[in-house]
Each structure stands twice: as C-alpha cells, then as structure tokens.
Design a protein around this motif. Structure first.
Motif, PDB file in Angstrom:
ATOM      1  N   ASN A  68      38.904  43.039  49.501  1.00  0.00           N
ATOM      2  CA  ASN A  68      38.353  44.390  49.566  1.00  0.00           C
ATOM      3  C   ASN A  68      38.638  45.213  48.310  1.00  0.00           C
ATOM      4  O   ASN A  68      38.159  46.321  48.185  1.00  0.00           O
ATOM      5  CB  ASN A  68      38.855  45.118  50.814  1.00  0.00           C
ATOM      6  N   ARG A  69      39.377  44.665  47.357  1.00  0.00           N
ATOM      7  CA  ARG A  69      39.632  45.348  46.082  1.00  0.00           C
ATOM      8  C   ARG A  69      38.606  44.934  45.020  1.00  0.00           C
ATOM      9  O   ARG A  69      38.657  45.418  43.908  1.00  0.00           O
ATOM     10  CB  ARG A  69      41.041  45.038  45.570  1.00  0.00           C
ATOM     11  N   ILE A  70      37.686  44.043  45.363  1.00  0.00           N
ATOM     12  CA  ILE A  70      36.666  43.568  44.433  1.00  0.00           C
ATOM     13  C   ILE A  70      35.350  44.290  44.728  1.00  0.00           C
ATOM     14  O   ILE A  70      34.794  44.145  45.809  1.00  0.00           O
ATOM     15  CB  ILE A  70      36.432  42.046  44.562  1.00  0.00           C
ATOM     16  N   ALA A  71      34.877  45.086  43.779  1.00  0.00           N
ATOM     17  CA  ALA A  71      33.581  45.763  43.914  1.00  0.00           C
ATOM     18  C   ALA A  71      32.526  44.895  43.235  1.00  0.00           C
ATOM     19  O   ALA A  71      32.594  44.641  42.033  1.00  0.00           O
ATOM     20  CB  ALA A  71      33.628  47.140  43.268  1.00  0.00           C
TER      21      ALA A  71
ATOM     22  N   MET B  97      52.291  44.039  42.336  1.00  0.00           N
ATOM     23  CA  MET B  97      50.961  43.813  42.879  1.00  0.00           C
ATOM     24  C   MET B  97      49.946  44.638  42.113  1.00  0.00           C
ATOM     25  O   MET B  97      50.194  45.766  41.736  1.00  0.00           O
ATOM     26  CB  MET B  97      50.943  44.175  44.356  1.00  0.00           C
ATOM     27  N   TYR B  98      48.783  44.069  41.910  1.00  0.00           N
ATOM     28  CA  TYR B  98      47.697  44.713  41.184  1.00  0.00           C
ATOM     29  C   TYR B  98      46.924  45.605  42.142  1.00  0.00           C
ATOM     30  O   TYR B  98      46.250  45.123  43.031  1.00  0.00           O
ATOM     31  CB  TYR B  98      46.788  43.625  40.588  1.00  0.00           C
ATOM     32  N   ASN B  99      47.020  46.926  42.003  1.00  0.00           N
ATOM     33  CA  ASN B  99      46.423  47.852  42.963  1.00  0.00           C
ATOM     34  C   ASN B  99      45.091  48.442  42.536  1.00  0.00           C
ATOM     35  O   ASN B  99      44.433  49.098  43.325  1.00  0.00           O
ATOM     36  CB  ASN B  99      47.396  48.995  43.261  1.00  0.00           C
ATOM     37  N   LYS B 100      44.698  48.268  41.290  1.00  0.00           N
ATOM     38  CA  LYS B 100      43.431  48.832  40.832  1.00  0.00           C
ATOM     39  C   LYS B 100      42.258  48.016  41.364  1.00  0.00           C
ATOM     40  O   LYS B 100      42.346  46.793  41.452  1.00  0.00           O
ATOM     41  CB  LYS B 100      43.385  48.841  39.307  1.00  0.00           C
ATOM     42  N   PRO B 101      41.150  48.681  41.700  1.00  0.00           N
ATOM     43  CA  PRO B 101      39.961  47.920  42.113  1.00  0.00           C
ATOM     44  C   PRO B 101      39.363  47.178  40.917  1.00  0.00           C
ATOM     45  O   PRO B 101      39.486  47.625  39.780  1.00  0.00           O
ATOM     46  CB  PRO B 101      39.005  48.984  42.633  1.00  0.00           C
ATOM     47  N   VAL B 102      38.750  46.054  41.182  1.00  0.00           N
ATOM     48  CA  VAL B 102      38.120  45.239  40.149  1.00  0.00           C
ATOM     49  C   VAL B 102      36.618  45.332  40.337  1.00  0.00           C
ATOM     50  O   VAL B 102      36.114  45.128  41.444  1.00  0.00           O
ATOM     51  CB  VAL B 102      38.591  43.773  40.247  1.00  0.00           C
ATOM     52  N   SER B 103      35.890  45.649  39.284  1.00  0.00           N
ATOM     53  CA  SER B 103      34.439  45.765  39.347  1.00  0.00           C
ATOM     54  C   SER B 103      33.816  44.585  38.602  1.00  0.00           C
ATOM     55  O   SER B 103      34.163  44.328  37.448  1.00  0.00           O
ATOM     56  CB  SER B 103      33.997  47.084  38.703  1.00  0.00           C
TER      57      SER B 103
END
Length: 64
Positions: free
Chosen positions: A31-34, A1-7
C-alpha cells in the motif's frame, strides 16, 4: 523502515504483480506503492511479468 510512498510509472497489464514485486524488492508494504499506468495495448507479448521484474530492479537502484 522506509516510510515514504513510492511512485512508479510503467507500461504493464499486471498492476498487482508490479506492485507486489516492487514492494518485495524494497521490503515495504504494497500500500506504499503508488502505481501510474500508461496505455499498454493488447493482452499478449509479455507485458505482465517482464515490467514487474524490471520495475523491482529499477526501484532498488532508485532507492540507493
């Protein structure tokens, strides 16, 4: 799973739709998309759905 936030920085009036499309394309929670929005102007001319679709395509390309 991709755990880093995406900006993402984009120009659209449909922040929710943009976030939903990018999250679905990357198979990660919304909620991982900024989201960072630039000024979009008036509420006509396709600034809701087109940027969301292009954002999803761009996110997939950037992930690879």
């Amino acid at each position: 799973m991709y755990n880093k936030p995406v900006s993402c920085t984009y120009v659209t009036l449909g922040t929710y739709l943009f976030q939903e499309y990018v999250a679905a394309a990357l198979n990660i929670p919304r909620n991982r998309i900024a989201c960072h929005t630039k000024r979009a102007g008036g509420a006509f001319g396709g600034k809701v759905s087109k940027p969301a679709l292009l954002g999803a395509v761009s996110a997939v390309a950037a992930k690879k």
